[in-house]
Design an enzyme around this catalytic site. Sequence first.
Site, short mmCIF file in Angstrom:
data_model
loop_
_atom_site.label_atom_id
_atom_site.label_comp_id
_atom_site.label_asym_id
_atom_site.label_seq_id
_atom_site.Cartn_x
_atom_site.Cartn_y
_atom_site.Cartn_z
CB SER A 1 -0.96 -0.05 1.20
OG SER A 1 -1.92 0.97 1.15
CG ASP B 1 8.31 4.46 -11.59
OD1 ASP B 1 8.90 3.36 -11.59
OD2 ASP B 1 7.09 4.58 -11.83
CE LYS C 1 -5.04 -2.14 0.28
NZ LYS C 1 -5.40 -0.74 0.56
#
Length: 450
Positions: A359, A370, A384
């Site tokens: 999460s 990224d 999740k």
Amino acid sequence: MNTVTQKITKALLAITVFIVLAGIVFTIGFGSAYVLTGSGVLPSLSGAAPTATHPPTFTPVPPTPTEDIFPTQVPTEAPTPTPAPTSTPLPIPTPANADEEAFQLFWEAWAIVQRDYYGELPDEREVTYAAIRGMLSALDDPFTTFIEPEEAAIRAEDDTGEYQGIGAYVDMDEDGKLVIVEPFEGSPAEAAGLQAGDRVIAVDGVSIIGMSLHEAISLVRGPAGSEVILLVEREGVAEPFEATVTRERFELEIVDVEMLEDGIGYIRLREFGSKASEKMEAGLEELLAQNPRGIVFDLRYNPGGWLDQALKVADLFLDDGVILTQRWKDGSEEVFRAHEGDIGEDVPLVVLVDRGSASASEIVAGALQDHGRAILIGENTFGKGAVQTVHTLSDGSQLIVTSAMWFTPNNQPIHGQGLTPDIEVPYPEELEPGEDPQLERAIEYFLTGE
């Protein structure tokens, strides 16, 4: 004309007059009936009410929170011989639309259970909660859940960063026993002699085996200064023993900070509670004051938490760019961005992740990966990436509903696939005390650059 003849003539004349008058009355009545009804049928003169051609429909109205939502059971007298149940259906109000017709089946079934069930019926609250859970199970989404008021209260207390209890991290094992994962340093649990691996099987004489984790925790917690008696099993000890612990008020320690050898800083975030970003910033300041070579940011076994805290923690290390895209089922989306000027934007960074990183942990790790801001080391994360909206219901229970999905800055979905680390290091099932191959690999990366 004699007297007899006169009498007969008068009688015939009277009869003739009566017949004529009767005919006139009949003609008048028939004509009125024709005018009133449009047919030659006389209006009914009975006192019975007219029967409706179509029975009136009834639209069920949901009860207000203060009303009983189930029919009250009628108490029966002493058992008497009764006829066998018949297949005659119970009178059910006519639904107004297809949705009401579907739900009408529930009430029909429940009425039959109330009437025919031999055993003791659960109370109305229990049946209501079971019906809600049954409804949610049809969604096949483990993250859309119903939380009872007691568990909701515990979660709310945890979110504040403070609670009153014995001072230990706990979990529930497969046998339904409450495991002491780790007592807090200097806590009442530690003072009472509790150790990691101890299993609590009863609290104040009440067995907790078979309870949920939050039900058991609610018994262990209590007002500061009060005592709780735990019945404890310990490996190597033949019989369970009692431990009396005096509860205290605690601030949850969700950030651990340490300066390792070779000038490498280490900071661990256990969860994204309401004070996560504040405590992370304080921990970073402590490490940066020592001019570290780099920092290992440990998100292993971090189950997540509040979205706003995840965004603030990621922003501590990013000076610009997208942190996260949140997308709803209708295709609309919201993009969250970083802002420059935070304290951790320049320090070299490695992030540790594993299958317990979920999460909010994946939001932070995905954004740093990224943007090329950090190397991820460890195992594939949990996956999740669904947004849950929390709705507090009238009795304090909570309905948690999946309402959107998260995507990393490179538009990669988190849900169902997780993040793949740049350097994979599986965690062995068995380790010697003090061993941590993932942390060791992070240190090696800082020292060798690869």
